[in-house]
Design a protein around this motif. Sequence first.
Motif, short mmCIF file in Angstrom:
data_model
loop_
_atom_site.label_atom_id
_atom_site.label_comp_id
_atom_site.label_asym_id
_atom_site.label_seq_id
_atom_site.Cartn_x
_atom_site.Cartn_y
_atom_site.Cartn_z
N ASP A 132 0.65 -1.32 0.05
CA ASP A 132 -0.17 -0.09 0.03
C ASP A 132 1.01 1.14 -0.13
OD1 ASP A 132 -3.01 0.65 0.74
OD2 ASP A 132 -1.85 2.10 1.43
N MET A 133 0.56 2.21 -0.72
CA MET A 133 1.11 3.51 -0.94
C MET A 133 1.28 4.19 0.32
SD MET A 133 0.42 4.86 -4.72
CE MET A 133 -1.32 4.93 -4.58
N VAL A 134 0.21 4.02 1.30
CA VAL A 134 0.38 4.79 2.45
C VAL A 134 0.68 4.08 3.68
CG1 VAL A 134 -1.31 6.01 4.14
CG2 VAL A 134 -1.36 6.22 1.66
N LYS A 135 0.02 2.79 3.81
CA LYS A 135 0.22 1.88 4.82
C LYS A 135 1.22 0.65 4.61
CE LYS A 135 -4.70 2.22 6.07
NZ LYS A 135 -4.61 2.63 7.43
N GLY A 136 1.62 0.49 3.55
CA GLY A 136 3.03 -0.53 3.48
C GLY A 136 2.30 -1.69 3.24
N PRO A 137 3.19 -3.04 3.32
CA PRO A 137 2.53 -4.34 3.02
C PRO A 137 1.28 -4.63 3.64
CG PRO A 137 4.73 -4.41 3.26
CD PRO A 137 4.37 -2.87 4.02
N ILE A 138 0.19 -5.12 3.07
CA ILE A 138 -1.08 -5.59 3.51
C ILE A 138 -1.24 -6.87 2.81
CG2 ILE A 138 -3.59 -5.20 3.74
CD1 ILE A 138 -2.82 -2.13 3.79
N SER A 139 -1.58 -7.79 3.62
CA SER A 139 -2.02 -9.39 3.12
C SER A 139 -3.33 -9.86 3.80
CB SER A 139 -0.93 -10.08 3.18
OG SER A 139 -1.25 -11.49 2.99
N PHE A 140 -4.38 -10.39 2.99
CA PHE A 140 -5.30 -10.96 3.44
C PHE A 140 -5.41 -12.46 3.14
CE2 PHE A 140 -6.90 -6.81 3.47
CZ PHE A 140 -7.85 -6.87 4.40
N ASP A 141 -5.54 -13.36 3.98
CA ASP A 141 -5.46 -14.76 3.59
C ASP A 141 -6.83 -14.82 2.78
OD1 ASP A 141 -5.99 -17.56 3.76
OD2 ASP A 141 -5.03 -17.66 5.68
N ASN A 142 -6.69 -15.67 1.81
CA ASN A 142 -7.99 -15.81 0.78
C ASN A 142 -9.01 -16.57 1.31
OD1 ASN A 142 -6.85 -14.45 -1.36
ND2 ASN A 142 -5.93 -16.12 -2.32
N THR A 143 -8.61 -17.35 2.37
CA THR A 143 -9.85 -18.15 3.13
C THR A 143 -10.71 -17.43 3.78
OG1 THR A 143 -8.40 -18.42 5.27
CG2 THR A 143 -8.34 -20.28 3.49
N GLU A 144 -10.40 -15.97 4.00
CA GLU A 144 -11.31 -15.07 4.59
C GLU A 144 -12.14 -14.24 3.73
OE1 GLU A 144 -9.17 -12.06 6.89
OE2 GLU A 144 -7.81 -13.53 7.77
N LEU A 145 -11.77 -14.63 2.23
CA LEU A 145 -12.62 -14.00 1.26
C LEU A 145 -13.69 -14.96 0.43
CD1 LEU A 145 -9.69 -12.23 -0.58
CD2 LEU A 145 -11.00 -11.26 1.12
N ASP A 146 -14.94 -14.83 0.91
CA ASP A 146 -16.01 -15.85 0.38
C ASP A 146 -16.15 -15.34 -1.01
OD1 ASP A 146 -17.60 -13.47 0.90
OD2 ASP A 146 -19.05 -14.65 2.24
N ASP A 147 -16.97 -16.09 -1.66
CA ASP A 147 -17.62 -15.90 -3.15
C ASP A 147 -18.27 -14.57 -3.23
OD1 ASP A 147 -15.74 -17.96 -3.55
OD2 ASP A 147 -17.53 -19.38 -4.35
N LEU A 148 -17.70 -13.58 -3.49
CA LEU A 148 -18.61 -12.30 -3.71
C LEU A 148 -19.52 -12.27 -4.72
CD1 LEU A 148 -18.20 -9.23 -2.69
CD2 LEU A 148 -16.99 -8.86 -4.51
N VAL A 149 -20.84 -11.79 -4.20
CA VAL A 149 -21.81 -11.49 -5.33
C VAL A 149 -21.54 -10.48 -6.21
CG1 VAL A 149 -24.28 -10.79 -5.87
CG2 VAL A 149 -23.70 -12.42 -3.80
N ILE A 150 -21.19 -10.69 -7.55
CA ILE A 150 -21.03 -9.75 -8.50
C ILE A 150 -22.22 -9.11 -9.36
CG2 ILE A 150 -18.65 -10.27 -8.48
CD1 ILE A 150 -19.16 -11.57 -11.22
N ALA A 151 -23.39 -9.85 -9.25
CA ALA A 151 -24.53 -9.44 -10.01
C ALA A 151 -25.81 -9.83 -9.44
CB ALA A 151 -24.67 -10.11 -11.29
N ARG A 152 -26.74 -9.08 -9.01
CA ARG A 152 -27.87 -9.42 -8.35
C ARG A 152 -28.82 -10.42 -9.18
NH1 ARG A 152 -26.73 -4.12 -7.54
NH2 ARG A 152 -25.87 -3.59 -5.49
#
Length: 468
Positions: A163-183
Amino acid sequence: MTAASTPVRTRFAPSPTGFLHLGGARTALFSWAFARHYGGTFILRVEDTDLERSTPEAVQAILDGMTWLGLTPDEGPFFQMQHMDRYREVVAQMLSAGTAYHCYSSPDEVEAMRERARAAGQKPRYDGTWRPELGKKLPPIPADRKPVVRFKSPQDGATAWVDMVKGPISFDNTELDDLVIARPDGTPTYNFCVVVDDWDMRITHVLRGDDHVNNTPRQITILRALGAPIPEYGHVPMILGPDGEKLSKRHGAVSVMEYDRDGYLPEGMINYLARLGWSHGDDELFTREQLVAWFDPQHLSKSAAQWDPKKLNWVNAHYIKHYDDQMLAKIVAPRVTARGGDPQRTDLVAVVKLLKDRAETLEQLAEAAMLFCGTFTPANDDLRAQHLTEPARQVLGDFAKQAEALAWDRDKIAALIKSLLAAHGLKMPQLAIPLRVAVAGTTQTPAIDAVLEILGKQTVLARIATVV
């Protein structure tokens, strides 16, 4: 920073659900300054897919705020609602490629999945019931139920960025569920629209509030699934009120245009907003051109900035003091008129030149100008009794007699006052205060010789004649 070797394209992407608030204005300013610093392109994109809350009035309020601050986009404004066909096209491509899928789970079923996860001490999320996997048998499709479209998010590894402000940021992909992209009705969701727009508009750098940090890994994974370039991201901490709480309406004006109405100059607001979370050494006051020349996201603060109305007033007072007198008179005139004054009654340029050193806002300046532009209100009985004594009226009478033949300019008025003080053995307040009470109806004005000059000989003599 790769910005120097890559054509920089930044964007400001507000949602038109209200006015342009201070946090949004600062984000726009940083994105604008970044693009200008690198000779890049600044894009305005209105994210108006929230049909229930988006209004034409809010769109106009955003455009007005940007215009007042002088943050002119190189491209746009673009409106997401005009790109619906493009979003649907990309959804179809992802369904065909297997990076997205139809999900027939109802909202109640999804909420039950989340409750089960909470009960098991896990992060609440969609459990992938309809996610297609090799050898997996999907449930029967419910009758008369339209599906949402979900992004097939990676389930292992991590999504990381510097991140240009906060520096290195990482998210474990197991925390990201399958996002709804269309209703179910086919309309795309926020994170998906942002991704497609950033891709199509070739955005290279995204500066935005840190309330978007959790959106970034989702947007990066979708961009990767599309084979699209990944912008560099920078997340700026929020602005806090003077009490340390998140800035809100209870701290006073939060709409940018309220500050215009309250008498702040856009130059002062730009300078102050820039220092809320960005710095260049110890410099507190700088021009727009200096901001562009100095701007570097590495100097953006990692900690929240605190709104300080007194500091804003100090900065604004600096810009009023150094403003061109002709231009200052032009922008103060409507504020005088709004108070019932007549800007044509006097030399308003001379008035603002005299008064501007004492003003923190244009409203204060306009109010002070009413001494010359408004209807004269004689001093009340108490002031007259206290300051227009018999000796005071005598010296005022002498002033009026000698002023009759005087060439009316500040230097000669000052010389006359000095000679009268000597002749009567008085100190300056013993003449200056009675003069103020007689001609201004108050004991407080700027330098009395300057006030008398601007009021004009006939007006001054007429007002003195009523009290001697």
